[in-house]
Design an enzyme around this catalytic site. Structure first.
Site, short mmCIF file in Angstrom:
data_model
loop_
_atom_site.label_atom_id
_atom_site.label_comp_id
_atom_site.label_asym_id
_atom_site.label_seq_id
_atom_site.Cartn_x
_atom_site.Cartn_y
_atom_site.Cartn_z
N ASP A 123 -8.19 -4.27 -0.62
CA ASP A 123 -8.74 -4.70 -1.91
C ASP A 123 -8.58 -6.20 -2.15
OD1 ASP A 123 -9.81 -2.35 -2.87
OD2 ASP A 123 -7.83 -1.59 -3.39
N HIS A 174 0.85 -1.20 0.00
CA HIS A 174 0.00 0.00 0.00
C HIS A 174 0.87 1.24 0.00
CE1 HIS A 174 -3.09 2.90 1.12
NE2 HIS A 174 -3.94 2.03 0.66
N1 CMC Z 1 4.25 -7.42 -5.48
C1 CMC Z 1 5.60 -7.59 -5.52
N2 CMC Z 1 6.49 -6.66 -5.08
C2 CMC Z 1 6.00 -5.52 -4.61
C3 CMC Z 1 4.63 -5.28 -4.54
C4 CMC Z 1 3.74 -6.28 -4.97
N3 CMC Z 1 2.41 -6.10 -4.91
N4 CMC Z 1 4.41 -4.05 -4.01
C5 CMC Z 1 5.62 -3.54 -3.77
N5 CMC Z 1 6.59 -4.44 -4.13
C6 CMC Z 1 8.04 -4.27 -3.94
C7 CMC Z 1 8.64 -3.31 -4.94
O1 CMC Z 1 9.07 -3.99 -6.09
C8 CMC Z 1 9.77 -2.73 -4.13
O2 CMC Z 1 10.81 -3.68 -4.11
P1 CMC Z 1 12.36 -3.18 -4.02
O3 CMC Z 1 12.48 -2.44 -2.73
O4 CMC Z 1 13.15 -4.45 -4.08
O5 CMC Z 1 12.57 -2.31 -5.23
C9 CMC Z 1 9.20 -2.63 -2.71
O6 CMC Z 1 8.22 -3.68 -2.65
C10 CMC Z 1 8.54 -1.30 -2.39
O7 CMC Z 1 7.56 -1.05 -3.39
P2 CMC Z 1 7.13 0.40 -3.89
O8 CMC Z 1 6.64 0.29 -5.28
O9 CMC Z 1 8.20 1.38 -3.59
O10 CMC Z 1 5.92 0.71 -2.95
P3 CMC Z 1 4.88 1.86 -3.24
O11 CMC Z 1 4.46 2.41 -1.95
O12 CMC Z 1 5.38 2.79 -4.26
O13 CMC Z 1 3.66 1.05 -3.93
C11 CMC Z 1 1.61 -0.04 -4.26
C12 CMC Z 1 2.50 0.73 -3.26
C13 CMC Z 1 0.24 -0.27 -3.61
C14 CMC Z 1 1.39 0.79 -5.53
C15 CMC Z 1 2.29 -1.38 -4.56
O14 CMC Z 1 2.49 -2.10 -3.38
C16 CMC Z 1 1.51 -2.20 -5.57
O15 CMC Z 1 1.67 -2.01 -6.79
N6 CMC Z 1 0.61 -3.13 -5.09
C17 CMC Z 1 -0.23 -3.90 -5.97
C18 CMC Z 1 -1.43 -3.07 -6.43
C19 CMC Z 1 -2.51 -2.93 -5.37
O16 CMC Z 1 -2.88 -3.85 -4.67
N7 CMC Z 1 -3.06 -1.71 -5.27
C20 CMC Z 1 -4.16 -1.43 -4.32
C21 CMC Z 1 -3.68 -0.63 -3.16
S1 CMC Z 1 -4.97 -0.42 -1.93
C22 CMC Z 1 -6.04 0.73 -2.67
C23 CMC Z 1 -6.22 2.01 -1.90
O17 CMC Z 1 -6.37 1.99 -0.68
O18 CMC Z 1 -6.22 3.09 -2.56
#
Ligand code: CMC
Length: 429
Positions: free
Chosen positions: A365, A308
């Protein structure tokens, strides 16, 4: 920054701005006078990641600590002890209702829960293939035409009338949107039922059978709606506030919010979870293969429903809803390979070093999609259910914006286009 004053130096000239503090000690630099005192300098912040658009007393969240509160009350307490309509009242009017206040509120909503029959003609004009979010946004906007008095709301009394109207009619539109897609006759449910019970009946009643409510399903939907009811200044809520700031009507502002929620980067994520699970099933159901893909940095695949942007330790909503998901799946005895894949991914990810180290837990979700699927709600309707839950939050934010007499939303820009050019006649271009 000192003594509640922030100093900004531009080209050697110092400018001072007040620092304001919220009730949870959040600090902000008040730049309302920035352009005036600097002769036109503005700030730029695409995505508004550092910009507060308003001061609000509705929802507080702390992503680091996993805290979510509506009007000061913990989401855990509200989900456990209150029902959706009580939470709606709390969000909109600021206090938990007394028994009498809640009864009056529900009675007023029920009085408004009939939709003009001509709305059916508009619904009929949509093809069955239309995405339900587009249909819902259009019908919500159309309601303005049938209820013109909902637009000019200068007093709290006028606002109240518009609010109970939309709380009464919106669930009908939600249910009709689904029934239209499924070719079922439109239904009005039963006004003797509770708000959430009636939503279920309106959605699921078959024309040739009596509808029996399952208390576990009612409880799960009630919780899901509470958990989605507000999340401070997100994309759709900011949209509702900014459209409403032009004094367009409440229903038009909500229709804009529904359109914003539709996108896969916002409310559409719950649909994406189920589509991912379906993809894994069609590929043989090998969860370990997809766990490996999610961890492979050369593969763009991510486990949808994990991680998240704001909640970095846990999503408090997910903790609550996981319990309801277990109850619903257990009680309904659903046998569904998609749900088995979901359970497999969940248990593998919770023990996997990659996910544990990065604090990637299932988010709200992940579980909401699973529950909706078990309830028999089609995947395309998931974001519509999110909209039903978010309705009181949007209304509360719109009402707050109007009562605080906020100015029309009108951001500035830094122009990066051509400077003045001489016009060329078409024959010379
Ligand atoms: N699967 C695999 N790896 C992941 C995932 C995932 N779902 N999410 C994050 N990572 C990894 C990412 O590759 C990174 O790894 P590293 O440090 O080795 O580079 C690390 O975890 C940190 O990720 P980030 O992209 O910097 O985290 P973020 O805060 O930018 O992204 C997110 C948050 C929700 C966009 C992401 O976790 C994601 O894409 N999740 C899947 C989509 C999802 O479920 N979205 C719904 C969110 S809830 C809706 C709401 O409340 O609005």
């Amino acid at each position: 920054m000192s003594d509640n004053i922030a100093t900004l130096e531009i080209n050697g000239e110092k400018h001072e701005f007040p620092i304001i503090e919220g009730t949870e000690n959040e600090i902000a630099i008040d730049i309302k006078k920035l352009r005036g005192s600097t002769g036109g300098v503005i700030t730029i912040d695409p995505g508004y990641k550092n910009t507060g658009s308003c001061q609000s007393g509705i929802t507080f969240l702390d992503g680091e600590k996993g805290v979510l509160r509506y009007r000061g009350y913990a989401i855990e307490d509200l989900a456990e002890k209150a029902d959706f309509l009580e939470v709606a009242y709390l969000l909109i009017f600021g206090e938990l209702p007394t028994k009498e206040q809640l009864e009056k509120f529900h009675k007023d909503i029920k009085k408004e829960s009939v939709v003009d029959d001509d709305v059916k003609k508009i619904l009929d004009a949509f093809p069955k293939s239309a995405h339900p979010m587009g249909v819902l946004a259009s019908l919500t906007n159309a309601l303005t035409a049938f209820n013109p008095s909902s637009v000019n709301v200068d007093s709290e009394e006028d606002m109240y009338k518009a609010i109970v109207k939309i709380l009464g009619k919106f669930p009908v539109l939600v249910a009709w949107t689904m029934r239209k897609k499924q070719g079922l006759p439109l239904d009005y449910g039963d006004s003797s039922l509770g708000y959430v019970e009636n939503v279920l009946k309106m959605m699921f009643k078959q024309p040739n059978e009596a509808y029996t409510l399952n208390p576990i399903v009612v409880n799960a939907l009630d919780k899901l709606l509470i958990l989605h009811a507000d999340h401070e200044q997100n994309c759709s809520t900011s949209t509702v506030r900014i459209v409403g700031s032009s004094h367009a009507g409440l229903f038009a502002s909500l229709a804009a919010g529904i359109s914003a929620l539709w996108g896969p980067l916002h409310g559409g994520a719950n649909q994406a979870v189920l589509e991912m699970l379906e993809g894994i099933r069609q590929d043989g159901g090998d969860t370990k293969k997809y766990m490996a893909k999610a961890k492979d940095k050369s593969d763009p695949f991510r486990l949808m429903g994990f991680g998240h942007r704001v909640y970095k330790n846990f999503d408090p909503r997910a903790t609550i809803i996981k319990k309801a998901a277990d109850e619903v799946l257990g009680d309904l005895g659903v046998e569904d390979p998609i749900l088995d894949i979901a359970k497999g991914l969940e248990s593998e990810a919770l023990e996997d070093k990659y996910f544990v180290d990065r604090k990637l837990y299932p988010n709200v979700d992940f579980y909401s999609g699973i529950i909706y699927r078990a309830m028999g709600i089609p995947t395309e309707m998931f974001t519509v259910m999110f909209a039903l839950g978010r309705l009181p939050g949007w209304i509360a934010q719109w009402r707050e914006m109007r009562l605080r007499k906020e100015p029309i939303g009108r951001p500035r820009q830094v122009y990066i286009g051509e400077n003045h050019r001489e016009f060329k006649n078409i024959s010379n271009r």
